[in-house]
Design a protein around this motif. Structure first.
Motif, mmCIF file in Angstrom:
data_model
loop_
_atom_site.group_PDB
_atom_site.id
_atom_site.type_symbol
_atom_site.label_atom_id
_atom_site.label_comp_id
_atom_site.label_asym_id
_atom_site.label_seq_id
_atom_site.Cartn_x
_atom_site.Cartn_y
_atom_site.Cartn_z
ATOM 1 N N TYR A 194 0.831 -1.205 0.000
ATOM 2 C CA TYR A 194 0.000 0.000 0.000
ATOM 3 C C TYR A 194 0.866 1.256 0.000
ATOM 4 O O TYR A 194 0.543 2.252 -0.658
ATOM 5 C CB TYR A 194 -0.924 0.026 1.213
ATOM 6 C CG TYR A 194 -1.840 1.225 1.208
ATOM 7 C CD1 TYR A 194 -2.920 1.295 0.326
ATOM 8 C CD2 TYR A 194 -1.610 2.316 2.049
ATOM 9 C CE1 TYR A 194 -3.748 2.412 0.284
ATOM 10 C CE2 TYR A 194 -2.435 3.432 2.019
ATOM 11 C CZ TYR A 194 -3.492 3.474 1.133
ATOM 12 O OH TYR A 194 -4.313 4.585 1.083
ATOM 13 N N THR A 195 1.984 1.210 0.736
ATOM 14 C CA THR A 195 2.925 2.330 0.771
ATOM 15 C C THR A 195 3.410 2.665 -0.632
ATOM 16 O O THR A 195 3.497 3.836 -1.015
ATOM 17 C CB THR A 195 4.124 1.980 1.677
ATOM 18 O OG1 THR A 195 3.656 1.768 3.011
ATOM 19 C CG2 THR A 195 5.168 3.090 1.679
ATOM 20 N N LEU B 35 -2.364 14.056 12.851
ATOM 21 C CA LEU B 35 -1.761 14.420 14.129
ATOM 22 C C LEU B 35 -0.536 13.569 14.431
ATOM 23 O O LEU B 35 0.411 14.035 15.082
ATOM 24 C CB LEU B 35 -2.795 14.272 15.248
ATOM 25 C CG LEU B 35 -3.957 15.278 15.208
ATOM 26 C CD1 LEU B 35 -4.974 14.952 16.292
ATOM 27 C CD2 LEU B 35 -3.443 16.705 15.373
ATOM 28 N N TYR B 36 -0.560 12.317 13.976
ATOM 29 C CA TYR B 36 0.577 11.404 14.147
ATOM 30 C C TYR B 36 1.833 12.013 13.511
ATOM 31 O O TYR B 36 2.905 12.063 14.137
ATOM 32 C CB TYR B 36 0.216 10.073 13.504
ATOM 33 C CG TYR B 36 1.344 9.099 13.283
ATOM 34 C CD1 TYR B 36 1.777 8.253 14.301
ATOM 35 C CD2 TYR B 36 1.946 8.979 12.024
ATOM 36 C CE1 TYR B 36 2.792 7.326 14.084
ATOM 37 C CE2 TYR B 36 2.957 8.065 11.796
ATOM 38 C CZ TYR B 36 3.370 7.238 12.828
ATOM 39 O OH TYR B 36 4.380 6.320 12.608
ATOM 40 N N ILE C 114 3.925 2.892 9.268
ATOM 41 C CA ILE C 114 2.939 2.814 10.352
ATOM 42 C C ILE C 114 1.834 3.844 10.130
ATOM 43 O O ILE C 114 0.641 3.565 10.330
ATOM 44 C CB ILE C 114 3.620 3.031 11.719
ATOM 45 C CG1 ILE C 114 4.542 1.856 12.047
ATOM 46 C CG2 ILE C 114 2.579 3.200 12.825
ATOM 47 C CD1 ILE C 114 5.383 2.042 13.289
ATOM 48 N N GLY C 115 2.206 5.023 9.676
ATOM 49 C CA GLY C 115 1.211 6.057 9.394
ATOM 50 C C GLY C 115 0.226 5.638 8.326
ATOM 51 O O GLY C 115 -0.980 5.905 8.430
ATOM 52 N N ALA D 33 -7.264 -0.405 12.354
ATOM 53 C CA ALA D 33 -5.889 0.108 12.302
ATOM 54 C C ALA D 33 -5.049 -0.457 13.441
ATOM 55 O O ALA D 33 -3.934 -0.953 13.228
ATOM 56 C CB ALA D 33 -5.897 1.634 12.357
ATOM 57 N N PHE D 34 -5.569 -0.413 14.670
ATOM 58 C CA PHE D 34 -4.801 -0.910 15.808
ATOM 59 C C PHE D 34 -4.668 -2.434 15.792
ATOM 60 O O PHE D 34 -3.630 -2.978 16.184
ATOM 61 C CB PHE D 34 -5.429 -0.438 17.120
ATOM 62 C CG PHE D 34 -5.096 0.986 17.456
ATOM 63 C CD1 PHE D 34 -3.817 1.337 17.858
ATOM 64 C CD2 PHE D 34 -6.051 1.993 17.345
ATOM 65 C CE1 PHE D 34 -3.486 2.655 18.155
ATOM 66 C CE2 PHE D 34 -5.735 3.310 17.638
ATOM 67 C CZ PHE D 34 -4.445 3.643 18.042
ATOM 68 N N GLU D 35 -5.692 -3.119 15.333
ATOM 69 C CA GLU D 35 -5.596 -4.578 15.208
ATOM 70 C C GLU D 35 -4.538 -4.958 14.181
ATOM 71 O O GLU D 35 -3.780 -5.919 14.366
ATOM 72 C CB GLU D 35 -6.957 -5.170 14.810
ATOM 73 C CG GLU D 35 -8.001 -5.164 15.906
ATOM 74 C CD GLU D 35 -7.558 -5.985 17.121
ATOM 75 O OE1 GLU D 35 -6.980 -7.075 16.928
ATOM 76 O OE2 GLU D 35 -7.777 -5.513 18.251
#
Length: 475
Positions: free
Chosen positions: A235-236, A333-334, A368-369, A381-383
């Motif tokens: 995806y990146t 914000l990240y 990660i972003g 996202a967190f999973e």
């Protein structure tokens, strides 16, 4: 209509170019305006009137701003600028953020207000920012008001960059609106740029999407650690070649019609800090927020506390600009947090360690972003991140990951190489070493042959594939 469609490539574009070049110079902008309206109305027959409304509003506001400036009445001019901004932002927020606001009100107050379910007008975030910057630039003295509404309409609706950028500010092409250069060399350069962008989209991005979409649409309980990493790495690369490819096509099409648009990407994945990454990624958006939000708030010329406040306002808005979802806000914000940390102390620390570690740091932060950017919701996202770092996955790899690697390893490898300037540097080196040998018709023939091969492969893939729009169309 999209650039990577057969209708655009074999009907709309050739016909538009033919009519444009046989027309008198006085009506070329009119031809572009009509063609652009047809291009937009092809997929948005109703919302074309919304774009026309925005065009008329800012055309009138621009004239009023300039008139008040000439009379020395800057306060009245400022009120007109504020009026333009309010109207533009209201239209943008109504169509893009209404349901997001209603959903959050329902959740907070336990209500059941019905959603509007309005389709998002394609490209509204791009042309809204363009028209807003137009009146602001007139107020600042950076541009003169366009007297012809047809010429201004051609600028707003200009189909090469209308629906997915880059954000072309009026001040950068003001002189080109009425007088621009047309030449065989410039047209050929435009064709070259367009074909390269189309190749990035169809051959690379679309294939990377097969893996990325497959992984993110899977039941996460069955996704292995390596499969999760493979999915987000794809995806990146996918989003880079998708949006970077579109920007290349837009710049190329602009050259075909005599325009020179500014670059929008500069190999962002070779960056060593987050700040550098955002100087290389989506340059037109970053510079827009810098010039119209960050600097007017005081930028870095204020106290450190206010500077960090300005940073977080910009990155909150950057996240919101990309979509009406908490995942986009967190994503913005990240990056704001890391840029603030780099300004505070981290950048000095990073430049004391070897370059390779700075690069690894940047890639890890960016990858990660992109998880938040790609995920459907915060929970997913967190999973997904838990799986990536081995917190909730029981297996290192699985058969699905193996199949993806066997079937697409060459696409992945080629994409990684082409996301860096390696090929560009090698080409420059070859031309330098063999300048005399290549400075002839054979070099042009080989280059033309390469473009022909790219187009042939693209045509084969387009004929056998389903509709696949650009990722940034939804923004």
């Amino acid at each position: 209509m999209v650039f990577s469609s057969l209708i655009f490539l074999f009907l709309f574009l050739p016909l538009t170019l033919w009519i444009y070049y046989i027309s008198n110079s006085k009506v070329k902008n009119l031809i572009l305006l009509i063609a652009s309206l047809i291009f937009y109305a092809w997929g948005e027959p109703v919302y074309v009137f919304l774009m026309l409304f925005s065009t008329v509003v800012d055309y009138v506001h621009g004239l009023k701003v300039e008139r008040f400036i000439e009379l020395g009445e800057r306060k009245k001019a400022l009120r007109v600028v504020v009026s333009s901004a309010i109207i533009n932002l209201f239209v943008l927020c109504f169509f893009k953020y209404s349901d997001f606001l209603i959903e959050n009100i329902n959740n907070i107050f336990n209500l059941d207000i019905g959603l509007l379910n309005l389709p998002l007008p394609i490209g509204i975030s791009f042309y809204t920012f363009q028209t807003m910057s137009y009146t602001i630039d007139i107020y600042r003295g950076d541009a003169k008001a366009q007297k012809s509404i047809l010429d201004f309409g051609a600028y707003v609706a200009l189909f090469p960059q209308l629906v997915a950028g880059p954000i072309v500010r009026y001040q950068t092409i003001a002189t080109q609106i009425n007088k621009r250069e047309h030449s065989i060399e410039k047209f050929a350069d435009g064709v070259n740029r367009f074909v390269c962008g189309l190749t990035k989209k169809v051959i690379l991005s679309n294939q990377l999407a097969v893996i990325a979409d497959g992984v993110f649409s899977s039941n996460l309980s069955n996704v292995s650690i390596l499969e999760a990493w493979l999915g987000i790495v794809c995806y990146t690369l996918q989003i880079y070649f998708d949006f970077g490819g579109y920007s290349d096509m837009a710049i190329g099409l602009g050259k075909m019609f005599g325009f020179d648009f500014l670059e929008n990407f500069n190999y962002p994945y070779i960056s060593q800090t987050v700040s550098e990454f955002w100087r290389r990624w989506h340059i037109s958006l970053g510079s827009w927020f810098r010039d119209y939000v960050y600097i007017p708030l005081g930028g870095s010329r204020v106290s450190k506390l206010k500077m960090y406040r300005n940073l977080f306002i910009v990155w909150f808005l950057t996240g919101m600009w990309h979509g009406a979802s908490w995942t986009f806000i967190i994503w913005g914000l990240y990056f704001g947090v890391f840029i603030a940390l780099e300004k505070a102390f981290l950048e000095k620390v990073l430049y004391k360690i070897p370059r390779v570690f700075r690069h690894i740091y940047l890639l890890l932060i960016v990858v990660i972003g992109w998880v938040f950017f790609r995920a459907e919701n915060i929970t997913q996202a967190f999973e997904f991140l838990k799986i990536m770092f081995g917190v909730s996955s029981k297996s290192l790899t699985n058969s699905t990951c193996t199949v993806y690697l066997i079937d697409y390893w060459y696409i992945l490898l080629g994409s990684i190489i082409l996301s860096t300037p390696i090929a560009k540097v090698l080409k420059r080196l070859i031309l330098k070493v063999n300048k005399r040998a290549l400075d002839n018709d054979i070099a042009y023939l080989m280059h033309g042959l390469s473009l022909g091969i790219y187009m042939f492969v693209v045509m084969v893939m387009l004929c056998s594939s389903s509709y696949n729009p650009f990722l940034y169309f939804r923004f």
